[in-house]
Design a protein around this motif. Structure first.
Motif, PDB file in Angstrom:
ATOM      1  N   LYS A 170       3.615  -6.344  -7.550  1.00 27.02           N
ATOM      2  CA  LYS A 170       4.212  -5.486  -6.566  1.00 27.02           C
ATOM      3  C   LYS A 170       3.898  -4.001  -7.188  1.00 27.02           C
ATOM      4  O   LYS A 170       3.719  -3.460  -8.288  1.00 27.02           O
ATOM      5  CB  LYS A 170       5.700  -5.532  -6.791  1.00 27.02           C
ATOM      6  CG  LYS A 170       6.510  -4.632  -6.181  1.00 27.02           C
ATOM      7  CD  LYS A 170       8.141  -4.689  -6.424  1.00 27.02           C
ATOM      8  CE  LYS A 170       8.606  -3.455  -5.751  1.00 27.02           C
ATOM      9  NZ  LYS A 170      10.184  -3.503  -5.929  1.00 27.02           N
ATOM     10  N   SER A 173       7.699  -0.460  -2.575  1.00 30.25           N
ATOM     11  CA  SER A 173       8.619  -0.834  -1.423  1.00 30.25           C
ATOM     12  C   SER A 173       8.569  -0.020  -0.227  1.00 30.25           C
ATOM     13  O   SER A 173       8.506   1.426  -0.564  1.00 30.25           O
ATOM     14  CB  SER A 173      10.053  -1.237  -1.893  1.00 30.25           C
ATOM     15  OG  SER A 173      10.075  -2.319  -2.793  1.00 30.25           O
ATOM     16  N   THR A 276       7.780  -5.480   0.658  1.00 25.47           N
ATOM     17  CA  THR A 276       7.130  -5.123  -0.622  1.00 25.47           C
ATOM     18  C   THR A 276       5.462  -4.971  -0.510  1.00 25.47           C
ATOM     19  O   THR A 276       4.837  -6.194  -0.087  1.00 25.47           O
ATOM     20  CB  THR A 276       7.446  -6.392  -1.479  1.00 25.47           C
ATOM     21  OG1 THR A 276       8.815  -6.197  -1.811  1.00 25.47           O
ATOM     22  CG2 THR A 276       6.669  -5.984  -2.861  1.00 25.47           C
TER      23      THR A 276
END
Length: 307
Positions: A170, A173, A276
């Motif tokens: 990740k 966001s 994400t």
């Protein structure tokens, strides 16, 4: 010559191909041996073994020189071309894996191409100015297919895939807003529950796009199935269709949308609406030095890729 004999011939030829070409060019065993850095008797034995394994004479030996036979000329024509092509490809391979001057094939979503990716490339090239990039844009499914096939080294995508053999990390966001025409009943709202748009016609991306999967899931979480009136391949197209009054859309929070007087981006208060964005690569595929360097750099963009 059957297939087994041909395979055996290739096994014998390939290690000796450079020696054969050197002798053919020099037409002299001693000079060829000096060029190759091997003893002349060793080179003579190697050529003799090659002739014996192929079953044809490659050279005639008038005096101290050597001359190609008809069979030798036939082999030399293709051998020289093969070595030249192989040398060029090896040079290209060396260039592509050079940490300072290599190449990175980066796949990413269209929505990341207006700001996030250019900014990341600019910052990376501040310390790696000679690294070259091949940029591939498309839907999430297409990008992952290119990654699996080895046509892309790294993939910036959303949502992150969950499949064996793919490593994901990740990075950030990104808020998803409800984008409506400027004169829409919800346009002046500061926030809206997505369920309030259940009766609207929606504009979305086609199946296979990550944003379509995220949008469909958000609508289901709000208790309804969206009625898709139009599909667009890019967010700019979807925004234009919304501005024309043809429906509403769930789109990432982008500066271009905020600046468009024909539409309004309304924050969704329920359900939580975000995607994400992260980096993906193939787990068991070694990354060339420039690719590994860019991957490590990209991971430093955690929580600031989209800001």
């Amino acid at each position: 010559m059957n297939d087994e004999d041909m395979a055996a011939g290739l096994d014998a030829l390939v290690p000796r191909l450079r020696q054969f070409v050197a002798v053919a060019r020099e037409e002299h065993l001693t000079r060829a041996a000096e060029q190759l850095g091997v003893p002349q008797p060793t080179l003579s034995r190697s050529i003799a073994r090659l002739e014996a394994e192929l079953g044809v004479p490659l050279f005639s030996r008038p005096g101290r020189s050597v001359k190609l036979t008809r069979h030798g000329r036939l082999l030399f024509e293709y051998s020289e071309r093969t070595l030249t092509t192989l040398a060029a490809q090896l040079r290209l391979l060396a260039e592509e894996t050079d940490p300072a001057r290599g190449r990175v094939a980066l796949a990413f979503l269209h929505t990341l191409g207006t700001d996030a990716v250019p900014r990341m490339l600019r910052d990376f090239r501040a310390t790696h100015p000679a690294v070259r990039f091949v940029l591939v844009q498309g839907s999430a499914d297409m990008l992952l297919a290119r990654l699996r096939a080895g046509e892309a080294d790294l993939c910036l995508t959303a949502p992150l895939p969950n499949e064996p053999g793919i490593v994901t990390r990740k990075l950030d966001s990104q808020r998803i807003d409800l984008v409506v025409p400027a004169g829409h009943r919800l346009a002046r709202r500061r926030g809206v529950r997505l369920a309030e748009a259940a009766a609207e016609e929606f504009i979305g991306m086609p199946p296979g796009h990550g944003l379509r999967a995220i949008s469909d899931e958000l609508c289901r979480a709000a208790g309804f199935e969206p009625r898709i009136a139009f599909e667009g391949e890019e967010t700019a197209t979807c925004r234009g269709l919304v501005g024309a009054g043809l429906g509403v859309a769930l789109l990432p929070a982008l500066a271009a949308i905020d600046a468009d007087p024909e539409v309004a981006a309304v924050r969704i208060t329920a359900p939580r609406a975000a995607r994400t964005v992260g980096l993906a690569w193939v787990a068991d595929r070694p990354l060339p030095a420039p690719v590994a360097a860019f991957r490590d750099f990209a991971l430093t963009y955690r929580d600031r890729l989209l800001h």
